[in-house]
Design a protein around this motif. Structure first.
Motif, PDB file in Angstrom:
ATOM      1  N   MET A   1     -15.999 -13.353 -48.622  1.00  0.00           N
ATOM      2  CA  MET A   1     -16.244 -11.973 -49.059  1.00  0.00           C
ATOM      3  C   MET A   1     -17.044 -11.210 -48.007  1.00  0.00           C
ATOM      4  N   GLU A   2     -18.117 -11.805 -47.525  1.00  0.00           N
ATOM      5  CA  GLU A   2     -19.012 -11.139 -46.574  1.00  0.00           C
ATOM      6  C   GLU A   2     -18.336 -10.820 -45.246  1.00  0.00           C
ATOM      7  N   CYS A   3     -17.473 -11.709 -44.793  1.00  0.00           N
ATOM      8  CA  CYS A   3     -16.879 -11.583 -43.456  1.00  0.00           C
ATOM      9  C   CYS A   3     -15.411 -11.154 -43.481  1.00  0.00           C
ATOM     10  N   HIS A   4     -14.945 -10.741 -44.640  1.00  0.00           N
ATOM     11  CA  HIS A   4     -13.553 -10.282 -44.773  1.00  0.00           C
ATOM     12  C   HIS A   4     -12.579 -11.343 -44.273  1.00  0.00           C
TER      13      HIS A   4
ATOM     14  N   ARG B   1      -1.029 -16.103 -42.066  1.00  0.00           N
ATOM     15  CA  ARG B   1      -0.058 -15.247 -41.378  1.00  0.00           C
ATOM     16  C   ARG B   1      -0.582 -13.823 -41.176  1.00  0.00           C
ATOM     17  N   CYS B   2      -1.805 -13.545 -41.636  1.00  0.00           N
ATOM     18  CA  CYS B   2      -2.304 -12.170 -41.602  1.00  0.00           C
ATOM     19  C   CYS B   2      -3.468 -11.930 -40.652  1.00  0.00           C
ATOM     20  N   THR B   3      -4.453 -12.813 -40.613  1.00  0.00           N
ATOM     21  CA  THR B   3      -5.744 -12.453 -40.029  1.00  0.00           C
ATOM     22  C   THR B   3      -5.956 -12.803 -38.572  1.00  0.00           C
ATOM     23  N   GLY B   4      -5.208 -13.713 -38.029  1.00  0.00           N
ATOM     24  CA  GLY B   4      -5.515 -14.153 -36.674  1.00  0.00           C
ATOM     25  C   GLY B   4      -6.697 -15.109 -36.631  1.00  0.00           C
ATOM     26  N   TYR B   5      -7.222 -15.498 -37.776  1.00  0.00           N
ATOM     27  CA  TYR B   5      -8.251 -16.524 -37.952  1.00  0.00           C
ATOM     28  C   TYR B   5      -9.662 -16.100 -37.585  1.00  0.00           C
ATOM     29  N   LYS B   6      -9.853 -15.005 -36.873  1.00  0.00           N
ATOM     30  CA  LYS B   6     -11.195 -14.595 -36.439  1.00  0.00           C
ATOM     31  C   LYS B   6     -12.150 -14.476 -37.630  1.00  0.00           C
ATOM     32  N   ASN B   7     -11.745 -13.771 -38.660  1.00  0.00           N
ATOM     33  CA  ASN B   7     -12.625 -13.578 -39.806  1.00  0.00           C
ATOM     34  C   ASN B   7     -12.748 -14.823 -40.666  1.00  0.00           C
TER      35      ASN B   7
END
Length: 161
Positions: free
Chosen positions: A91-94, A134-140
């Motif tokens: 939640m905090e880091c989207h 498939r959406c975030t690119g894993y960074k968050n």
């Protein structure tokens, strides 16, 4: 066939078809929708839960294989009405966009932190490598797990001290 499985601390007994997948037992028999059903091939990890505290992809496990075992789903991470730090971190880091991979990512992230409370970014990326987003690119997602590592849960003993 009758199975008895403890799910999130509650013993569940059901008569099921011997070929029922564990993901369908959780979602359809128990009506717990947190565990997602994705690929049916164990590639995506959306269905990850724990059997006896070990992450398992439930789309390739038969429910009868879990007879007599203890299962934890994403719903079982919260304790006493308090979200687990991994849930708070997402939640905090989207750490989600569409949310489909989120339960599985949370389960492998929590398992990683239980084994290694202070993982490096590389260790986090390795730890979640069996789950696909498939959406975030894993960074968050990585940031969410790092947040959880930096903000561990307060135990009852710490609260009363």
């Amino acid at each position: 066939m009758q199975v008895t499985i403890t799910v999130n601390g509650v013993e569940q007994t059901r008569d099921i078809e011997p070929r029922m997948l564990l993901v369908h037992f959780i979602r359809d028999e128990l009506q717990m929708r947190g565990t997602h059903w994705g690929c049916d091939t164990s590639n995506c990890g959306a269905c990850t839960l724990w059997i006896d505290d070990e992450p398992v992809k439930s789309c390739t496990q038969l429910a009868v294989m879990a007879d007599g075992k203890s299962i934890t789903t994403v719903e079982g991470l919260a304790k006493g009405g308090e979200l687990d730090p991994i849930q708070k971190g997402f939640m905090e880091c989207h750490g989600l966009q569409c949310g489909y991979c989120t339960p599985g990512m949370m389960m492998v992230g929590r398992a990683l932190l239980d084994e290694n409370p202070h993982p490096t970014e590389a260790e986090i990326r390795e730890g979640i490598s069996g789950n696909i987003c498939r959406c975030t690119g894993y960074k968050n997602i990585v940031a969410a797990i790092q947040w959880a590592a930096e903000n561990p849960a307060t135990t009852d003993a710490e609260v009363t001290a």
